[in-house]
Design a protein around this motif. Sequence first.
Motif, PDB file in Angstrom:
ATOM      1  N   LEU A  33       0.824  -1.210  -0.030  1.00  0.00           N
ATOM      2  CA  LEU A  33      -0.049  -0.050  -0.081  1.00  0.00           C
ATOM      3  C   LEU A  33       1.026   1.324  -0.070  1.00  0.00           C
ATOM      4  CD1 LEU A  33      -2.828  -1.152   2.557  1.00  0.00           C
ATOM      5  CD2 LEU A  33      -2.963  -0.804   0.239  1.00  0.00           C
ATOM      6  N   LEU A  34       1.793   1.355   0.824  1.00  0.00           N
ATOM      7  CA  LEU A  34       2.811   2.295   0.751  1.00  0.00           C
ATOM      8  C   LEU A  34       3.512   2.639  -0.615  1.00  0.00           C
ATOM      9  CD1 LEU A  34       4.565   1.856   4.123  1.00  0.00           C
ATOM     10  CD2 LEU A  34       3.008   3.698   3.840  1.00  0.00           C
ATOM     11  N   LEU A  35       3.751   1.511  -1.362  1.00  0.00           N
ATOM     12  CA  LEU A  35       4.328   1.642  -2.689  1.00  0.00           C
ATOM     13  C   LEU A  35       3.352   2.233  -3.691  1.00  0.00           C
ATOM     14  CD1 LEU A  35       6.633  -1.741  -2.795  1.00  0.00           C
ATOM     15  CD2 LEU A  35       7.513   0.868  -2.689  1.00  0.00           C
ATOM     16  N   ILE A  36       2.178   1.602  -3.642  1.00  0.00           N
ATOM     17  CA  ILE A  36       1.036   2.132  -4.720  1.00  0.00           C
ATOM     18  C   ILE A  36       0.545   3.295  -4.491  1.00  0.00           C
ATOM     19  CG2 ILE A  36      -0.594   0.968  -3.595  1.00  0.00           C
ATOM     20  CD1 ILE A  36       0.261   0.643  -7.259  1.00  0.00           C
ATOM     21  N   TRP A  37       0.608   3.823  -3.016  1.00  0.00           N
ATOM     22  CA  TRP A  37      -0.180   4.967  -2.910  1.00  0.00           C
ATOM     23  C   TRP A  37      -0.041   6.212  -3.705  1.00  0.00           C
ATOM     24  CZ3 TRP A  37      -4.766   6.147  -0.878  1.00  0.00           C
ATOM     25  CH2 TRP A  37      -5.035   7.420  -0.520  1.00  0.00           C
ATOM     26  N   PRO A  38       1.224   6.473  -3.973  1.00  0.00           N
ATOM     27  CA  PRO A  38       1.829   7.650  -5.028  1.00  0.00           C
ATOM     28  C   PRO A  38       1.245   7.399  -6.325  1.00  0.00           C
ATOM     29  CG  PRO A  38       3.698   7.029  -3.710  1.00  0.00           C
ATOM     30  CD  PRO A  38       2.743   5.990  -3.342  1.00  0.00           C
ATOM     31  N   LEU A  57      -3.279   9.187 -15.417  1.00  0.00           N
ATOM     32  CA  LEU A  57      -1.989   8.468 -16.113  1.00  0.00           C
ATOM     33  C   LEU A  57      -1.339   7.561 -14.824  1.00  0.00           C
ATOM     34  CD1 LEU A  57      -0.284  11.480 -18.189  1.00  0.00           C
ATOM     35  CD2 LEU A  57      -2.004   9.510 -18.914  1.00  0.00           C
ATOM     36  N   VAL A  58      -0.767   6.553 -15.557  1.00  0.00           N
ATOM     37  CA  VAL A  58       0.270   5.675 -14.684  1.00  0.00           C
ATOM     38  C   VAL A  58       1.571   5.680 -15.115  1.00  0.00           C
ATOM     39  CG1 VAL A  58       0.506   3.478 -13.431  1.00  0.00           C
ATOM     40  CG2 VAL A  58      -1.995   4.350 -14.167  1.00  0.00           C
ATOM     41  N   PRO A  59       2.376   6.682 -14.703  1.00  0.00           N
ATOM     42  CA  PRO A  59       3.659   6.857 -15.327  1.00  0.00           C
ATOM     43  C   PRO A  59       4.819   5.758 -14.733  1.00  0.00           C
ATOM     44  CG  PRO A  59       3.588   8.625 -13.627  1.00  0.00           C
ATOM     45  CD  PRO A  59       2.072   7.926 -13.697  1.00  0.00           C
ATOM     46  N   ARG A  60       4.437   5.362 -13.568  1.00  0.00           N
ATOM     47  CA  ARG A  60       5.580   4.359 -12.942  1.00  0.00           C
ATOM     48  C   ARG A  60       4.962   2.792 -12.974  1.00  0.00           C
ATOM     49  NH1 ARG A  60       6.642   7.559  -7.624  1.00  0.00           N
ATOM     50  NH2 ARG A  60       4.606   8.085  -7.944  1.00  0.00           N
ATOM     51  N   PHE A  61       4.921   2.266 -13.870  1.00  0.00           N
ATOM     52  CA  PHE A  61       4.447   0.933 -14.184  1.00  0.00           C
ATOM     53  C   PHE A  61       5.166  -0.326 -13.401  1.00  0.00           C
ATOM     54  CE2 PHE A  61       2.037   2.266 -18.060  1.00  0.00           C
ATOM     55  CZ  PHE A  61       0.689   1.556 -17.756  1.00  0.00           C
ATOM     56  N   PRO A  62       6.582  -0.045 -13.229  1.00  0.00           N
ATOM     57  CA  PRO A  62       7.367  -1.017 -12.403  1.00  0.00           C
ATOM     58  C   PRO A  62       6.931  -1.012 -10.831  1.00  0.00           C
ATOM     59  CG  PRO A  62       8.900  -0.035 -13.933  1.00  0.00           C
ATOM     60  CD  PRO A  62       7.509   1.067 -14.180  1.00  0.00           C
ATOM     61  N   THR A  63       6.695   0.023 -10.248  1.00  0.00           N
ATOM     62  CA  THR A  63       6.232   0.298  -8.922  1.00  0.00           C
ATOM     63  C   THR A  63       4.891  -0.448  -8.675  1.00  0.00           C
ATOM     64  OG1 THR A  63       7.463   2.378  -8.570  1.00  0.00           O
ATOM     65  CG2 THR A  63       5.809   1.703  -7.107  1.00  0.00           C
ATOM     66  N   ALA A  64       3.789   0.036  -9.880  1.00  0.00           N
ATOM     67  CA  ALA A  64       2.559  -0.780  -9.643  1.00  0.00           C
ATOM     68  C   ALA A  64       2.803  -2.409  -9.941  1.00  0.00           C
ATOM     69  CB  ALA A  64       1.840  -0.466 -10.998  1.00  0.00           C
ATOM     70  N   PHE A  65       3.588  -2.914 -10.670  1.00  0.00           N
ATOM     71  CA  PHE A  65       3.848  -4.081 -10.688  1.00  0.00           C
ATOM     72  C   PHE A  65       4.322  -4.887  -9.485  1.00  0.00           C
ATOM     73  CE2 PHE A  65       4.169  -3.613 -15.632  1.00  0.00           C
ATOM     74  CZ  PHE A  65       2.829  -3.858 -15.782  1.00  0.00           C
ATOM     75  N   LEU A  66       5.530  -4.128  -8.952  1.00  0.00           N
ATOM     76  CA  LEU A  66       6.052  -4.674  -7.694  1.00  0.00           C
ATOM     77  C   LEU A  66       4.993  -4.593  -6.399  1.00  0.00           C
ATOM     78  CD1 LEU A  66       8.611  -5.438  -6.030  1.00  0.00           C
ATOM     79  CD2 LEU A  66       9.004  -2.940  -5.576  1.00  0.00           C
TER      80      LEU A  66
END
Length: 464
Positions: A244-249, A259-268
Amino acid sequence: MFENIKIAVLIPCHNEEVSIAKVVSDFKQALPEAGIYVFDNNSSDHTVREALSAGAQVRRETQQGKGHVVRRMFRDIDADLYLMVDGDDTYDAGLAPDMIKLAMSGPYDLVNCIRRESGDAAYRDGHRFGNRLLTGVVRRIFGNRILDMLSGYKVFSRRFVKSFPALSTGFDIETELTVHTLELSMPATHIEGSYRGRAEGSESKLRTYHDGWRILMLIIRLVRHERPMVFFGTLAGLLAITALLLIWPVIVTYLDTGLVPRFPTAFLSMGIMLLASLSVFTGTILDTVTRGRKELRMLTYLQYPPPLYVPSECAESSAIRPADKDSLHTRNNDLLGQMWRFGLVGIVGYIVNAGLVESLVLNMGPIRAQMLAFPAAVSVTWWLNRTFTFGASQHGIHQEWLRYVLANMLGWAANNGAYLWMIFSIPMAYRHPALAVAVGSLAGMVLNFSASRLIVFKKIRQIR
């Protein structure tokens, strides 16, 4: 005195030539009807010779470690009651008859001697601290019925010994003995006895940090084996919070821009959340397996008759029991159940807090709205935790509420710190402060649970 029962005195030994003869002689005098068995564990001195000269039956165990010795003793010796004592002459042999009488007066499957220091050299500071720490951890997780877990002076029944799996190899065997007692809800009691320093020329085999670390690792393994839902549930919670802390931003950016500019963070984050889900499933499956293993151990335990029952008011009067014994079996001492109920109460608190903030924010702004909403939410959660999660404490209702408020200042700091950071750092949280309330509530919940359970609603006094 004990002609109708077979008693075995079990003495595990490694390099105890200075003291073993005296230990054997003292126990032969205290329990003349008992068989005295010394199990030597690769001694390099004259321990075997001294034990034989004192009249003990000597057996040998070549695998190094107290756990291996205890396993061999329990397998090879057949008796009605077993008294196990260290061979270093630190325990009072004169207490042995009282311990046997106490075991028969219950009857009890375990009589544990609580050590009372009778000399300056009895305990090293590291040993004293480690004993309190490790005993406290086990009592918190598995139950509060055993005091002085690492004492080496105990009496066991035959059904205890023959149902004990003995999987440990070293000094961590004492922890396994305690958990075995607690997991099968065996009748157990305590008696206090003197504990003196070792004789001159005798050295302790216990390595404070090495063996303390081994015991701590054993406790963690036992939690995983015996409380899989607690272990894997905690792991799942930590993984979920990380995700949750990773996906919140990423979510905030998407809500602001689409937009979703950070796909690696979303996948992680998604991968970590999947691991959290797998941990929950693993804990659920292993909880069923653990129940089956526990039932099997209980069936093995019930195959053997209980110790001979001989009432003794004097023996019972010398027993030491933890306070509030009946309350140990109530549902409120189920750690996992408390965590789930506390989480539900936290959700209610969030709804109260968020609802008040959203209703007041237009007229008062987010800061002053939170100043009014937070105390209201605290009062609601206190009442729910008092009636639903932990139960009332021994304090008066006003004092308990005050303690709850003071104890939860730790959670308040985390809650409001996270809330303010969200409000001033993320524009969407300023416009919709319920999002900031969610993050603050999550941050404060962990601290709130610990403070509530250990300080506010604590009912059983910890005896050390």
